[in-house]
Design a protein around this motif. Structure first.
Motif, mmCIF file in Angstrom:
data_model
loop_
_atom_site.group_PDB
_atom_site.id
_atom_site.type_symbol
_atom_site.label_atom_id
_atom_site.label_comp_id
_atom_site.label_asym_id
_atom_site.label_seq_id
_atom_site.Cartn_x
_atom_site.Cartn_y
_atom_site.Cartn_z
ATOM 1 N N TYR A 1 0.842 -1.189 0.000
ATOM 2 C CA TYR A 1 0.000 0.000 0.000
ATOM 3 C C TYR A 1 0.878 1.240 0.000
ATOM 4 N N PRO B 1 2.204 5.101 1.026
ATOM 5 C CA PRO B 1 2.518 5.684 2.331
ATOM 6 C C PRO B 1 1.289 6.337 2.963
ATOM 7 N N SER C 1 3.986 2.036 5.292
ATOM 8 C CA SER C 1 3.855 1.698 3.870
ATOM 9 C C SER C 1 4.485 0.349 3.625
ATOM 10 N N SER D 1 9.148 3.009 2.159
ATOM 11 C CA SER D 1 9.226 4.216 1.330
ATOM 12 C C SER D 1 10.635 4.781 1.298
ATOM 13 N N ASN E 1 11.206 3.199 6.484
ATOM 14 C CA ASN E 1 10.042 3.986 6.891
ATOM 15 C C ASN E 1 10.339 4.961 8.019
#
Length: 694
Positions: free
Chosen positions: A234, A236, A268, A272, A290
């Motif tokens: 998915y 962020p 996320s 990310s 992250n």
């Protein structure tokens, strides 16, 4: 008659020539709940090739009617537990007798053999048997994971392979409860292998990340499953900024000259790429993580401003602003108690009241807070003074308190330690790691150390006392040791530890027990009254010893009788007292007895001669010359009287030799008389010992 004999002879020849034989394995293994297949190909006399035949499988060593597992003509003859579950996988006329058992259970395990019957006496049992073993069901389905992205439909495949073509398994899915799903099913075959396939369609969302997806295969009696932990990708989200300094509504305030660190974190999957930016310039970046820190070793007012944290992965982007302000803190914060300014330590007696003032110099006026253990106690806004009051102090109020002052330019704080004075309590005695001991036990000769500790403020004066006498003292210390380098009997008793400070007193007793090996008491001895002789054996020890009388033909303890002997025993405290009485009999023989007293620290022995043929008079006499005390493997030989020893040392050696021979007789077997090994001189020796000991 001749024709029948000829036929039997021909049949025997056929068997001998190997025409009647079968190929079956000695062992077959199947899983519980699946199917079992016993491969079988049989041969018979060639003149029966075109004859009809009946094939029968037995679940036994012999052909018993109640053990029929399969009957090719009349299934009603099959045992109840096999009905509708057995069949042949091949054609019986083609000499294929392979047996298939569906839905195998643990009760199906055992021997199996095949029998063919052509009629007219042409029948044969094919041995040896095949043994079927049934194991637990261990086959699991297989899930083939697929890439899952939040909000996007996906299919997940589960397959199960089996070689059983009987009862078909059922494939089902267990999914998150709120997820609408659909599944399609199919079956394919390659060779002997059947592949059952189930394809699940679902649309994962973020909350499914980390949840389980289960594919379950089920037979009538068994089942298994495989679990897939869902990994949902998915974009962020939930980007946040935190700092060891205060963060409020995306605003960070730090005093000038201090360091600062601001953490940007995001949720996320996959991780990310994070970037900190200021005035359109990238300050630092991390990839596939992250979390990203922004650090300032020493802040200046030029560092103030708006900073952006940007998080990005293949599914999207998120960003957030944080405002950094550099403050000028309040200063000259002071704590006052009873007109004593800048106090860092306040001491008050338990039960009294207390009031402590926190004041600050700042402009504009600060917001002030009293805190304790991270909990805010009271607060005032825009006021440079704040009281903290205690109507009645308890010892739980003691601790470190912080006064915090804050204005738009910064923060200042100061700690004050509040001590609550109270009388001694919770006095405890500790020995060998055992806290709160009320009884301490140690072996004589060993060292011992007992700790007395107490809780009090200020620290107490501690004292160890025994029988009203002060043994040791310490001042202003909540601990005091009492040590014994080498314990003796006399050290045993009750000791008191007394703790005292200006607010009160506490005390506690501890009982010290000294353990030691048995010691024969001087009160031991023998006396003769009329027709009997009575010997008393008394011994002291801690713990109390076990007393046993060892006679030529028996070992007696407690209150027992054996022939002319009777024992009686009483124990009290550390003393055990055993009495042995010998009644005069027809034999009129004297007897040597051994009193043995033993505890876990050692043993002591007393040897006595019980004479029943002496003159009839009442008197106490010591008969034995040997008292052995064995303590911790150390043997001490005590001579009762030096005069007797020197006067009869040669005869004593003979007596010892006689005693050893007699004890050996006791070990080897019954002895008719204690004088069996004695000569006349030995009898004189005992008489002389008796006279000298009177």
């Amino acid at each position: 008659m001749i024709g029948r004999s000829f036929f039997l002879l021909s049949l025997l020849q056929a068997v001998v020539s190997g025409q009647w034989s079968a190929d079956t394995p000695p062992d077959v293994t199947a899983q519980n709940g699946l199917c079992a297949r016993i491969p079988c190909h049989y041969r018979h006399s060639s003149h029966l090739n075109n004859k009809p035949r009946t094939g029968i499988w037995y679940n036994s060593e012999k052909n018993k009617e109640d053990s029929v597992a399969f009957h090719s003509v009349d299934p009603s003859l099959e045992s109840t537990k096999f009905q509708h579950r057995t069949r042949l996988s091949g054609i019986l006329r083609d000499n294929d007798c392979s047996l298939v058992i569906d839905n195998v259970t643990l009760q199906d395990a055992g021997p199996y053999f095949f029998r063919v019957d052509f009629g007219g006496g042409n029948r044969f049992n094919y041995h040896p048997v095949t043994r079927l073993s049934v194991t637990d069901f261990t086959d699991n389905p297989t899930i083939f994971p697929a890439e899952m992205v939040a909000g996007q439909p996906v299919t997940v495949t589960c397959i199960f392979n089996t070689t059983c073509d009987g009862t078909a398994p059922t494939l089902t899915w267990v999914t998150p409860a709120d997820e609408p799903t659909s599944a399609s099913h199919s079956v394919t075959q390659r060779g002997d292998t059947l592949t059952y396939t189930s394809v699940l369609s679902l649309t994962p969302v973020l909350k499914h990340h980390g949840q389980n997806l289960t594919c379950r295969v089920r037979y009538p009696t068994v089942s298994s499953e495989q679990i897939l932990t869902m990994t949902v990708q998915y974009a962020p989200q939930n980007l946040s900024t935190t700092s060891p300094d205060k963060v409020n509504n995306s605003w960070v305030s730090v005093k000038e000259g201090n360091s600062a660190a601001i953490l940007c974190s995001v949720q996320s999957f996959p991780a990310s790429n994070l970037t900190w930016r200021h005035l359109g310039v990238a300050l630092n970046t991390t990839r596939s993580s992250n979390e990203l820190w922004m650090e300032f070793p020493q802040l200046t007012r030029q560092d103030a401003g708006v900073y952006q944290c940007v998080a990005e992965n293949e599914h999207g982007t998120a960003e957030r602003d944080v405002t950094l302000t550099v403050e000028y803190a309040p200063w000259n914060l002071s704590i006052t108690f009873h007109d004593d300014a800048n106090s860092s330590w306040v001491s008050v007696k338990e039960g009294n009241s207390a009031a402590i003032l926190c004041s600050i110099q700042s402009f504009p006026a600060s917001n002030m807070t009293w805190r304790h253990l991270g909990v805010t106690l009271n607060t005032t806004r825009s006021n440079n003074e704040l009281w903290m009051e205690f109507p009645q102090l308890t010892r739980q109020d003691a601790g470190v308190y912080q006064c915090v002052a804050e204005n738009e330019h910064g923060t200042a704080e100061r700690d004050v330690t509040l001590t609550v004075e109270y009388a001694p309590w919770n006095l405890s005695i500790t020995s060998h790691g055992d806290a709160n001991s009320s009884r301490v036990s140690a072996k004589e000769g060993n060292s011992a150390a007992i700790l007395c500790s107490v809780q009090s403020f200020p620290a107490s004066n501690l004292t160890w006392e025994h029988l009203g006498v002060t043994l040791s003292t310490t001042r202003s210390n909540n601990e005091l040791w009492m040590e014994f380098p080498q314990l003796t009997h006399q050290d045993a008793g009750v000791y008191q530890c007394v703790a005292e400070n200006e607010h009160g007193t506490a005390e506690r007793d501890v009982t010290l027990t000294v353990e030691y090996a048995p010691e024969i008491s001087q009160e031991s001895g023998c006396s003769r009254i009329l027709e009997s002789v009575t010997c008393v054996c008394a011994a002291r020890s801690n713990p109390p010893g076990e007393l046993t009388w060892r006679l030529p033909l028996a070992h007696l303890s407690g209150n027992q009788s054996h022939g002319r002997f009777h024992t009686w025993q009483v124990a009290g405290g550390h003393l055990v007292n055993g009495t042995l009485t010998l009644r005069r009999g027809e034999e009129g023989e004297d007897v040597t007895a051994l009193c043995l007293v033993r505890n876990r620290h050692g043993e002591a022995m007393l040897t006595v001669l019980m004479e029943v043929n002496g003159r009839d008079r009442t008197g106490k006499y010591v008969v034995a010359v040997i008292v052995l005390a064995v303590v911790l493997g150390v043997v001490t030989v005590s001579v009762i009287t030096t005069a007797i020893f020197w006067a009869a040392r040669c005869r004593n050696k003979r007596e010892s030799s006689v005693m050893q021979r007699m004890e050996q007789k006791v070990e080897d077997g019954p002895v008719e008389s204690p004088y069996q090994e004695l000569n006349v001189g030995d009898r004189d020796l005992y008489s002389e010992l008796q006279l000298r000991s009177k």
